[in-house]
Motif scaffolding. Structure first.
Motif, PDB file in Angstrom:
ATOM      1  N   SER A  27     -43.510   7.438  18.678  1.00  0.00           N
ATOM      2  CA  SER A  27     -43.229   9.335  18.062  1.00  0.00           C
ATOM      3  C   SER A  27     -42.644   9.914  18.731  1.00  0.00           C
ATOM      4  O   SER A  27     -41.310  10.658  18.387  1.00  0.00           O
ATOM      5  CB  SER A  27     -44.819  10.203  18.214  1.00  0.00           C
ATOM      6  N   VAL A  28     -41.897   9.451  19.898  1.00  0.00           N
ATOM      7  CA  VAL A  28     -40.914  10.279  20.931  1.00  0.00           C
ATOM      8  C   VAL A  28     -39.435   9.559  20.409  1.00  0.00           C
ATOM      9  O   VAL A  28     -38.918  10.244  20.229  1.00  0.00           O
ATOM     10  CB  VAL A  28     -41.756  10.038  22.252  1.00  0.00           C
ATOM     11  N   ARG A  29     -39.932   8.372  19.933  1.00  0.00           N
ATOM     12  CA  ARG A  29     -38.128   7.602  20.440  1.00  0.00           C
ATOM     13  C   ARG A  29     -37.824   8.378  18.617  1.00  0.00           C
ATOM     14  O   ARG A  29     -37.242   8.389  18.473  1.00  0.00           O
ATOM     15  CB  ARG A  29     -38.357   6.781  20.355  1.00  0.00           C
ATOM     16  N   ARG A  30     -38.484   8.283  17.704  1.00  0.00           N
ATOM     17  CA  ARG A  30     -38.088   8.718  16.814  1.00  0.00           C
ATOM     18  C   ARG A  30     -37.751  10.583  16.530  1.00  0.00           C
ATOM     19  O   ARG A  30     -36.360  11.055  15.769  1.00  0.00           O
ATOM     20  CB  ARG A  30     -39.453   8.650  15.170  1.00  0.00           C
ATOM     21  N   GLU A  31     -38.158  11.333  17.701  1.00  0.00           N
ATOM     22  CA  GLU A  31     -37.984  12.240  17.763  1.00  0.00           C
ATOM     23  C   GLU A  31     -36.653  12.483  18.015  1.00  0.00           C
ATOM     24  O   GLU A  31     -36.033  13.199  17.480  1.00  0.00           O
ATOM     25  CB  GLU A  31     -39.168  13.554  18.296  1.00  0.00           C
ATOM     26  N   LYS A  32     -36.514  11.886  19.356  1.00  0.00           N
ATOM     27  CA  LYS A  32     -35.213  11.790  19.681  1.00  0.00           C
ATOM     28  C   LYS A  32     -34.031  10.866  18.723  1.00  0.00           C
ATOM     29  O   LYS A  32     -33.174  11.707  18.455  1.00  0.00           O
ATOM     30  CB  LYS A  32     -35.272  10.919  20.868  1.00  0.00           C
ATOM     31  N   LEU A  33     -34.408  10.460  18.379  1.00  0.00           N
ATOM     32  CA  LEU A  33     -33.106   9.973  16.684  1.00  0.00           C
ATOM     33  C   LEU A  33     -33.258  11.189  15.826  1.00  0.00           C
ATOM     34  O   LEU A  33     -31.801  11.342  15.514  1.00  0.00           O
ATOM     35  CB  LEU A  33     -33.739   8.805  16.973  1.00  0.00           C
ATOM     36  N   GLU A  34     -34.333  11.817  15.300  1.00  0.00           N
ATOM     37  CA  GLU A  34     -33.773  13.130  14.448  1.00  0.00           C
ATOM     38  C   GLU A  34     -33.020  13.975  15.230  1.00  0.00           C
ATOM     39  O   GLU A  34     -31.677  14.254  14.498  1.00  0.00           O
ATOM     40  CB  GLU A  34     -35.210  13.560  14.182  1.00  0.00           C
ATOM     41  N   LYS A  35     -33.458  14.093  16.775  1.00  0.00           N
ATOM     42  CA  LYS A  35     -32.994  15.187  17.316  1.00  0.00           C
ATOM     43  C   LYS A  35     -31.359  14.501  17.226  1.00  0.00           C
ATOM     44  O   LYS A  35     -29.989  15.771  16.996  1.00  0.00           O
ATOM     45  CB  LYS A  35     -32.785  15.858  18.232  1.00  0.00           C
TER      46      LYS A  35
END
Length: 91
Positions: A27-35
Motif C-alpha cells: 500500500s505504501v508503494r502504491r501510494e508513492k506511485l500514485e503521488k
C-alpha cells in the motif's frame, strides 16, 4: 508437546505478521506511485494511463528485493529461538 504448540503458534503469528507487513508495504508503494503520477502529470484526467503506470510500478516492485526481504519474518525468529535454545542448553 510444548515444542509442537510453540511451533504452531509461532507459525501462525509469523504468517499473520508476514501478511500484515506485506499489505502495508504494497500500500505504501502504491501510494508513492500514485503521488509520483500526480506530480509528473498535473491536471491529467486519463485514469487508464494512471492505472497502467501504477500497475507497471507494482510489477517492478514485486520483482524487486523488498518483497523477498519480508520473508525474513519467518527466518529471524527461528534463528533467535534456536540461538536461545543452544545458549541455555549448552552453556
Amino acid at each position: 508437546m510444548g515444542f509442537v504448540r510453540l511451533t504452531i503458534v509461532g507459525l501462525i503469528v509469523m504468517t499473520a505478521a508476514y501478511f500484515l507487513i506485506s499489505l502495508y508495504s504494497r500500500s505504501v508503494r502504491r501510494e508513492k506511485l500514485e503521488k509520483r503520477w500526480a506530480a509528473e502529470h498535473p491536471g491529467a484526467t486519463d485514469m487508464a494511463a494512471r492505472a497502467a503506470y501504477v500497475e507497471k510500478g507494482m510489477a517492478e516492485y514485486h520483482a524487486s528485493l523488498r518483497p523477498k526481504l519480508i520473508l525474513l519474518v519467518y527466518v529471524i525468529p527461528v534463528i533467535v529461538v534456536a540461538a536461545i535454545h543452544i545458549v541455555t542448553t549448552y552453556y
